[in-house]
Design a protein around this motif. Structure first.
Motif, PDB file in Angstrom:
ATOM      1  N   GLU A  40       0.816  -1.215   0.000  1.00  0.00           N
ATOM      2  CA  GLU A  40       0.000   0.000   0.000  1.00  0.00           C
ATOM      3  C   GLU A  40       0.850   1.265   0.000  1.00  0.00           C
ATOM      4  N   THR A  43       0.635   1.409  -3.766  1.00  0.00           N
ATOM      5  CA  THR A  43      -0.697   1.593  -4.364  1.00  0.00           C
ATOM      6  C   THR A  43      -1.415   2.846  -3.862  1.00  0.00           C
ATOM      7  N   PHE A  46      -1.744   5.102  -6.642  1.00  0.00           N
ATOM      8  CA  PHE A  46      -2.559   4.705  -7.784  1.00  0.00           C
ATOM      9  C   PHE A  46      -3.780   5.609  -7.942  1.00  0.00           C
ATOM     10  N   ILE A  49      -7.859   1.423  -7.534  1.00  0.00           N
ATOM     11  CA  ILE A  49      -7.510   0.073  -7.078  1.00  0.00           C
ATOM     12  C   ILE A  49      -8.722  -0.808  -7.326  1.00  0.00           C
ATOM     13  N   THR A  52      -7.944  -6.405  -4.314  1.00  0.00           N
ATOM     14  CA  THR A  52      -7.057  -6.630  -3.172  1.00  0.00           C
ATOM     15  C   THR A  52      -7.302  -8.031  -2.634  1.00  0.00           C
ATOM     16  N   GLN A  61      -2.372  -6.375  -4.826  1.00  0.00           N
ATOM     17  CA  GLN A  61      -3.289  -5.304  -5.208  1.00  0.00           C
ATOM     18  C   GLN A  61      -3.050  -4.956  -6.675  1.00  0.00           C
ATOM     19  N   THR A  62      -4.136  -4.771  -7.411  1.00  0.00           N
ATOM     20  CA  THR A  62      -4.074  -4.375  -8.815  1.00  0.00           C
ATOM     21  C   THR A  62      -4.891  -3.114  -9.009  1.00  0.00           C
ATOM     22  N   GLY A  63      -4.344  -2.189  -9.781  1.00  0.00           N
ATOM     23  CA  GLY A  63      -5.039  -0.943 -10.069  1.00  0.00           C
ATOM     24  C   GLY A  63      -4.388  -0.231 -11.227  1.00  0.00           C
ATOM     25  N   TYR A  65      -2.185   3.342 -12.569  1.00  0.00           N
ATOM     26  CA  TYR A  65      -1.377   4.517 -12.262  1.00  0.00           C
ATOM     27  C   TYR A  65      -1.067   5.223 -13.570  1.00  0.00           C
ATOM     28  N   THR A  71       0.163  -4.345 -11.048  1.00  0.00           N
ATOM     29  CA  THR A  71      -0.074  -5.211  -9.897  1.00  0.00           C
ATOM     30  C   THR A  71       1.112  -5.107  -8.951  1.00  0.00           C
TER      31      THR A  71
END
Length: 289
Positions: A40, A43, A46, A49, A52, A61-63, A65, A71
């Motif tokens: 975090e 992230t 980011f 998100i 999680t 976590q994937t999101g 940016y 990821t």
């Protein structure tokens, strides 16, 4: 013939065993961190998100940016955990979970390790950043695989001779970083060198508390090792395993290190989190540039 259930273990929801995630849960660009709390720390930058999940020390976590899907995964500490994480990530993109067969077209992931490390030379100051152009593993984990096509044989031989390596501890392996990834992350402020990956934090890195070392001169020899103009620059616990498995599986990897200690001077950063945060920002800008 499909892969046996005992070899590729899936959870009841179809997710891969340790990471507990599905193929759709990860991006093609993946950042590795050791500490689950550092996920975090990345992230939080980011824009969004979307996912999680955590199981044991493996937090994912994937999101997005700057519009790029990324990821971040915590691997925990050590080469053994890298064996789990990289094999399961590869399974997510290159094995059909329905048929338990390898897909005909292999997907290559881009992997960036953001970690902490200790420098071996007083010329590499605490709170600087360093990229591992090469890595030498002293951990034996990768020797479970057929390595002849991915290792730098001459570099291995020179390291063994230079350090008078005790082969009862196993044969070290040398791996070069992916050149495309190196070129993407290099800069004038980024030190480069040979990272030594150890299987432990204390004795394996010549730290003495109460136990006697089997090789009391290890630290006095590795910092003098040099190959093709690159010196052995730092010690940590994951890079060589990441490089080796990535090459074997067809992925591209680079390791970026926040130098929080200097073993030569016996010093440690007054604010290691600030250095790590700087490296995180540096890496995110380069990933999305």
């Amino acid at each position: 013939m499909g892969i046996k259930e005992s070899e590729l273990i899936l959870n009841d929801d179809g997710s891969v065993y340790h990471l507990n995630i599905l193929p759709t849960d990860i991006a093609n660009d993946i950042i590795f961190v050791g500490d689950q709390d550092r996920v975090e720390a990345i992230t939080k930058h980011f824009d969004t998100i979307e996912f999680t999940k955590q199981k044991r020390e493996f937090k994912t976590q994937t999101g997005t940016y700057k519009g790029k899907r990324l990821t971040v995964i915590s691997t925990g500490i050590g080469p053994d955990n890298i064996d789990i994480v990289l094999n399961e990530l590869d399974a997510l993109v290159n094995i059909d979970f329905e048929t338990k067969t390898v897909k005909p077209n292999v997907t290559s992931l881009n992997i960036v390790r953001i970690g902490t490390s200790g420098a071996l030379h007083d010329s590499i100051p605490v709170d600087s950043i360093l990229m591992s152009t090469f890595a030498i593993g002293t951990d034996n984990m990768l020797r479970s695989y057929s390595l002849q096509n991915v290792v730098a044989h001459e570099m291995e031989e020179r390291f063994v001779k230079h350090t008078n390596w005790q082969l009862t501890k196993g044969l070290p392996y040398a791996i070069e970083a992916n050149l495309e990834m190196v070129n993407k992350f290099k800069s004038k402020e980024m030190f480069e060198g040979i990272t030594i990956t150890a299987p432990g934090f204390y004795g394996a890195q010549s730290r003495v508390l109460r136990l006697q070392l089997s090789d009391e001169h290890f630290m006095d020899t590795i910092d003098l090792f040099e190959y093709n103009g690159f010196k052995a620059t730092n010690l940590e616990m994951e890079t060589a395993a990441i490089y080796g498995l990535s090459k074997l599986l067809g992925h591209k990897a680079v390791s970026l290190n926040a130098i929080v200690a200097n073993r030569k001077l016996g010093s440690f950063s007054k604010d290691p989190y600030k250095t790590v945060d700087y490296l995180i920002d540096y890496a995110l800008q380069r990933i999305t540039s």
